[in-house]
Design a protein around this motif. Structure first.
Motif, PDB file in Angstrom:
ATOM      1  N   MET A 166       0.993  -1.062  -0.191  1.00  0.00           N
ATOM      2  CA  MET A 166       0.106  -0.360   0.049  1.00  0.00           C
ATOM      3  C   MET A 166       0.738   1.287  -0.211  1.00  0.00           C
ATOM      4  N   LEU A 167       2.248   0.893  -0.009  1.00  0.00           N
ATOM      5  CA  LEU A 167       2.621   2.253   0.381  1.00  0.00           C
ATOM      6  C   LEU A 167       3.807   2.501  -1.247  1.00  0.00           C
ATOM      7  N   ASN A 168       2.925   2.909  -1.899  1.00  0.00           N
ATOM      8  CA  ASN A 168       3.895   3.660  -2.863  1.00  0.00           C
ATOM      9  C   ASN A 168       4.844   4.391  -2.787  1.00  0.00           C
ATOM     10  N   PHE A 169       6.213   4.471  -2.823  1.00  0.00           N
ATOM     11  CA  PHE A 169       7.155   5.632  -3.412  1.00  0.00           C
ATOM     12  C   PHE A 169       7.198   6.135  -4.549  1.00  0.00           C
ATOM     13  N   PRO A 170       7.818   6.966  -5.154  1.00  0.00           N
ATOM     14  CA  PRO A 170       8.403   7.791  -6.391  1.00  0.00           C
ATOM     15  C   PRO A 170       9.155   7.227  -6.614  1.00  0.00           C
ATOM     16  N   VAL A 171       9.674   6.399  -7.590  1.00  0.00           N
ATOM     17  CA  VAL A 171      10.646   6.319  -8.539  1.00  0.00           C
ATOM     18  C   VAL A 171      11.505   7.799  -9.820  1.00  0.00           C
ATOM     19  N   ALA A 172       9.961   8.138 -10.608  1.00  0.00           N
ATOM     20  CA  ALA A 172      10.280   8.776 -11.279  1.00  0.00           C
ATOM     21  C   ALA A 172       9.879  10.009 -11.581  1.00  0.00           C
TER      22      ALA A 172
ATOM     23  N   SER B   9       5.783   5.856  -9.325  1.00  0.00           N
ATOM     24  CA  SER B   9       5.785   4.612  -8.662  1.00  0.00           C
ATOM     25  C   SER B   9       5.825   3.628  -8.664  1.00  0.00           C
ATOM     26  N   GLY B  10       6.283   3.119  -7.977  1.00  0.00           N
ATOM     27  CA  GLY B  10       6.440   1.843  -7.416  1.00  0.00           C
ATOM     28  C   GLY B  10       6.286   1.551  -5.890  1.00  0.00           C
ATOM     29  N   HIS B  11       5.855  -0.265  -5.594  1.00  0.00           N
ATOM     30  CA  HIS B  11       6.022  -0.430  -4.589  1.00  0.00           C
ATOM     31  C   HIS B  11       6.072  -1.932  -5.273  1.00  0.00           C
ATOM     32  N   LEU B  12       6.278  -2.916  -3.074  1.00  0.00           N
ATOM     33  CA  LEU B  12       7.181  -3.927  -3.016  1.00  0.00           C
ATOM     34  C   LEU B  12       6.022  -4.861  -3.932  1.00  0.00           C
ATOM     35  N   LEU B  13       7.359  -6.125  -4.495  1.00  0.00           N
ATOM     36  CA  LEU B  13       6.208  -6.723  -4.710  1.00  0.00           C
ATOM     37  C   LEU B  13       6.239  -8.445  -3.703  1.00  0.00           C
TER      38      LEU B  13
ATOM     39  N   ALA C 116       1.149   7.766   0.948  1.00  0.00           N
ATOM     40  CA  ALA C 116       1.960   6.768   0.278  1.00  0.00           C
ATOM     41  C   ALA C 116       1.420   8.173  -1.257  1.00  0.00           C
ATOM     42  N   SER C 117       2.348   7.958  -2.436  1.00  0.00           N
ATOM     43  CA  SER C 117       2.645   8.337  -3.607  1.00  0.00           C
ATOM     44  C   SER C 117       1.869   8.438  -4.034  1.00  0.00           C
TER      45      SER C 117
END
Length: 342
Positions: free
Chosen positions: A55-61, A65-69, A265-266
């Motif tokens: 649930m914690l999307n983090f910015p990557v570009a 965003s991305g999140h844990l798989l 989260a993002s």
């Protein structure tokens, strides 16, 4: 990287469903060897923790965003077979309750996010721990690299599946370049989360980390006035923290992440959503079968406050996942005990 309904055609979706079902059947048998009275409760907690962190999307570009798989984390903590089951439980809960990941695409998502990430990550992890110094730091470092590589591997598998059953006519070269490129960046976040979590568990209960079993760390003993190498088990003879305390701490952390931290989260689309929009592979997306679920889109229906709605949905998700996961793994553990008695 949750694939919605409509991205992949019916034949390929059905084929991945068969692959996923076979992998789960194999994993159920393999998990009997991995699980014991110590790790069965931990496996359910790992599933709930993965749900929370996803649930914690983090910015990557810019705008992505991305999140844990979670495949690498689960495989290293509780074993590769159990890891496949952990991520599969999470995907099932997300698809049915939260309309996240298509139900007809469940086989695609399990093949991509559960099987691929777990197999690739654990293979890389085992290869690294064989050549690295046998220390706790080496386990953490191997966890980082294994998780890092597992994410672009999943992006590559999605691209291959899309080449076989994609529902829109787009440039596969552009899709592959975009998918792998953005997921390399997401892999860095995955690697950091995995390494930090594995390192934290090793710090208090190394005996509960499946990937650390059988490893030893070098100690020096003084024999006749000289220091010589000795081998000592990585796990301490007397654990510094009880399993119950670790489980409760992990559950509390999962509830905090899903119920509170997730609000920050993002909101940017994740890697797959961004690539799908940019490359036009989302033109055939279908409405989710669970779109009218009271928890769809990670919010509680009729709760107007966004913070409260999302927090309640996260807490419910963690609770349902830990109950479902623990139930599955205790059943597998019980089946193992019954088989041994027979």
């Amino acid at each position: 990287m949750h694939v919605p309904d409509g991205f992949i055609d019916a034949p390929v979706s059905a084929a991945t469903g068969v692959v996923a079902a076979a992998a789960i059947a194999v994993s159920l048998r393999g998990a009997r060897r991995e699980l014991d009275e110590r790790t069965a409760p931990l496996a359910g907690l790992v599933a709930a923790f993965i749900f929370a962190v996803q649930m914690l999307n983090f910015p990557v570009a810019a705008g992505t965003s991305g999140h844990l798989l979670g495949g690498a984390l689960a495989a290293i903590l509780v074993g590769p077979y159990t890891g496949v089951l952990c991520v599969s439980v999470v995907l099932l809960m997300q698809g049915i309750l939260f309309a996240d990941g298509g139900l007809t695409a469940l086989g695609v998502n399990i093949t991509d996010m559960a099987i691929t990430t777990t197999v690739v990550a654990y293979a890389v992890f085992r290869a690294l721990v064989k050549i690295l110094p046998r220390t706790r730091r080496s386990i953490t470092a191997a966890s980082f690299l294994a998780a890092l590589l597992s994410v672009p591997a999943a992006a590559l598998v999605f691209t291959l599946l899309y080449s076989l059953g994609g529902t829109t006519d787009v440039s596969l070269t552009k899709v592959a370049t975009a998918m792998i490129g953005v997921h390399v960046l997401i892999g860095i976040g995955e690697a950091a989360i995995t390494a930090l979590t594995v390192g934290a568990v090793i710090a208090v209960r190394p005996d509960l980390v499946y990937g650390a079993r059988g490893l030893e760390q070098r100690l020096k003993l003084r024999v006749n006035g000289e220091l010589v190498d000795a081998q000592a088990p990585l796990a301490p003879v007397t654990p510094r923290a009880s399993r119950r305390k670790l489980w409760l701490t992990g559950l509390a952390a999962s509830l905090l992440l899903a119920g509170f931290v997730s609000f920050y989260a993002s909101s940017n689309p994740d890697g797959l959503e961004k690539v799908a929009a940019d490359q036009g592979i989302d033109r055939q997306t279908k409405e989710h079968a669970s779109a009218d679920s009271p928890l769809a889109d990670y919010g509680v229906r009729d709760v107007d406050d966004a913070r409260l709605s999302g927090g309640l949905a996260g807490v419910i998700g963690v609770g349902v996942t830990v109950v479902a996961g623990t139930g599955v793994f205790w059943a597998v553990r019980k089946r193992r005990s019954t088989s041994q008695v027979a």
